[in-house]
Design a protein around this motif. Structure first.
Motif, short mmCIF file in Angstrom:
data_model
loop_
_atom_site.label_atom_id
_atom_site.label_comp_id
_atom_site.label_asym_id
_atom_site.label_seq_id
_atom_site.Cartn_x
_atom_site.Cartn_y
_atom_site.Cartn_z
N PRO A 69 18.62 -47.40 28.24
CA PRO A 69 18.10 -46.54 27.17
C PRO A 69 17.42 -45.27 27.68
O PRO A 69 17.33 -44.28 26.95
CB PRO A 69 17.10 -47.43 26.44
N LYS A 70 16.92 -45.26 28.95
CA LYS A 70 16.21 -44.08 29.44
C LYS A 70 16.33 -43.98 30.95
O LYS A 70 16.24 -44.98 31.66
CB LYS A 70 14.73 -44.14 29.06
N MET A 71 16.52 -42.74 31.44
CA MET A 71 16.58 -42.47 32.87
C MET A 71 15.69 -41.27 33.19
O MET A 71 15.70 -40.26 32.49
CB MET A 71 18.00 -42.16 33.32
N LEU A 72 14.92 -41.39 34.28
CA LEU A 72 14.13 -40.28 34.80
C LEU A 72 14.71 -39.88 36.15
O LEU A 72 14.88 -40.72 37.03
CB LEU A 72 12.66 -40.70 34.96
N ASP A 73 15.02 -38.60 36.32
CA ASP A 73 15.68 -38.09 37.52
C ASP A 73 14.65 -37.46 38.45
O ASP A 73 14.02 -36.46 38.11
CB ASP A 73 16.73 -37.06 37.12
N TYR A 74 14.48 -38.06 39.64
CA TYR A 74 13.57 -37.54 40.65
C TYR A 74 14.35 -37.00 41.85
O TYR A 74 14.02 -37.28 42.99
CB TYR A 74 12.61 -38.64 41.11
N SER A 75 15.38 -36.24 41.60
CA SER A 75 16.18 -35.68 42.69
C SER A 75 15.45 -34.53 43.39
O SER A 75 15.94 -34.03 44.40
CB SER A 75 17.55 -35.23 42.18
N ASN A 76 14.28 -34.14 42.90
CA ASN A 76 13.48 -33.10 43.54
C ASN A 76 12.64 -33.65 44.69
O ASN A 76 11.98 -32.90 45.39
CB ASN A 76 12.56 -32.43 42.52
N ARG A 77 12.69 -34.93 44.94
CA ARG A 77 11.94 -35.56 46.02
C ARG A 77 12.75 -35.54 47.31
O ARG A 77 13.98 -35.47 47.29
CB ARG A 77 11.61 -37.02 45.68
N ASP A 78 12.06 -35.67 48.44
CA ASP A 78 12.76 -35.75 49.73
C ASP A 78 13.66 -36.98 49.78
O ASP A 78 14.76 -36.93 50.29
CB ASP A 78 11.76 -35.79 50.88
N PHE A 79 13.17 -38.11 49.24
CA PHE A 79 13.96 -39.35 49.16
C PHE A 79 14.25 -39.54 47.68
O PHE A 79 13.52 -40.22 46.96
CB PHE A 79 13.16 -40.51 49.75
N SER A 80 15.31 -38.92 47.19
CA SER A 80 15.57 -38.83 45.75
C SER A 80 15.95 -40.18 45.15
O SER A 80 16.52 -41.04 45.82
CB SER A 80 16.66 -37.80 45.48
N PHE A 81 15.61 -40.33 43.87
CA PHE A 81 15.92 -41.56 43.15
C PHE A 81 15.97 -41.30 41.66
O PHE A 81 15.52 -40.26 41.17
CB PHE A 81 14.89 -42.66 43.47
N SER A 82 16.53 -42.27 40.93
CA SER A 82 16.53 -42.26 39.47
C SER A 82 15.81 -43.52 39.02
O SER A 82 16.06 -44.60 39.55
CB SER A 82 17.95 -42.25 38.92
N GLU A 83 14.93 -43.37 38.06
CA GLU A 83 14.13 -44.49 37.57
C GLU A 83 14.59 -44.85 36.16
O GLU A 83 14.86 -43.96 35.34
CB GLU A 83 12.65 -44.10 37.56
N PHE A 84 14.66 -46.15 35.89
CA PHE A 84 15.04 -46.66 34.58
C PHE A 84 13.89 -47.53 34.06
O PHE A 84 13.89 -48.75 34.24
CB PHE A 84 16.35 -47.46 34.69
N PRO A 85 12.90 -46.89 33.43
CA PRO A 85 11.68 -47.63 33.05
C PRO A 85 11.88 -48.62 31.91
O PRO A 85 11.07 -49.54 31.75
CB PRO A 85 10.72 -46.51 32.63
N ASN A 86 12.94 -48.48 31.14
CA ASN A 86 13.18 -49.38 30.00
C ASN A 86 14.29 -50.38 30.26
O ASN A 86 14.88 -50.92 29.34
CB ASN A 86 13.47 -48.58 28.74
N GLY A 87 14.63 -50.57 31.53
CA GLY A 87 15.61 -51.58 31.90
C GLY A 87 17.03 -51.06 31.99
O GLY A 87 17.33 -49.93 31.60
N ILE A 88 17.89 -51.94 32.54
CA ILE A 88 19.31 -51.60 32.67
C ILE A 88 20.18 -52.83 32.44
O ILE A 88 19.72 -53.97 32.52
CB ILE A 88 19.66 -51.03 34.07
N GLU A 89 21.44 -52.54 32.17
CA GLU A 89 22.51 -53.52 32.23
C GLU A 89 23.53 -52.92 33.20
O GLU A 89 24.00 -51.81 32.99
CB GLU A 89 23.15 -53.74 30.86
#
Length: 188
Positions: A69-89
């Protein structure tokens, strides 16, 4: 005269130093604000449906499908990642019509390592109706491998097994349990 000129020069240097000191203070506050912005995601998305594919000769093969339902994109970090705070399937496709489904209340996808860190109420359901339950699980996308050092419950046709530490392929054909809490029989 000499004394008067020295006094004027001293006053000018003092005024210049005080001016520089106060102007640097404002710049430092701006630098702090930039640091805060770098800790914020560069993008937010809702109702995500990502498809991971692999090119094979003249065709494209669907490998996995990530739904959230939601993704936060942290590709601006040196060790980039995407966070899914509301879960995933996460639906992982195998040979033929074999499908493994992985559910979690929270997840982080590390872009440089292709590792997905799944947390809170993690459930893995295989095509053979085996299920794994744990609070944290890692999924290696390239190797299609899951592993955890956390307590787990494995439900199979022969009965449930509990332990700490589990390491397996996506379909539980080749798995290892580190610390097992029960005596059991495996047809594996």
């Amino acid at each position: 005269m000499n004394w008067k000129q020295l006094h004027i020069k001293l006053n000018l240097v003092t005024v210049l130093a005080v001016t520089l000191f106060f102007s640097c203070n404002n710049d430092f506050e701006e630098v702090q604000k930039v640091g805060v912005l770098q800790n914020q995601p560069v993008g937010e998305a809702e109702n995500i449906d990502l498809k991971y594919t692999e090119v094979e000769e003249d065709s494209v093969k669907l490998m996995a499908n990530l739904i959230s339902p939601k993704m936060l994109d942290y590709s601006n970090r040196d060790f980039s990642f995407s966070e899914f705070p509301n879960g995933i399937e996460l639906v992982v496709y195998g040979e033929g019509d074999k499908v493994t489904k992985i559910f979690a209340d929270y997840a982080i996808v590390y872009n440089d390592t292709d590792i997905i860190d799944l947390r809170k109420n993690v459930v893995v359901a295989t095509p053979t109706k085996d299920s794994l339950f744990t609070e944290q699980l890692y999924y290696n996308e390239k190797l299609e491998w899951i592993f955890t050092n956390q307590p787990f419950t494995l439900k199979r046709l022969v009965g449930p097994t509990r332990g700490n530490g589990f390491d397996s392929d996506k379909e539980f054909k080749n798995f290892q349990m580190l610390e097992v809490d029960a005596v059991f029989e495996l047809d594996n």
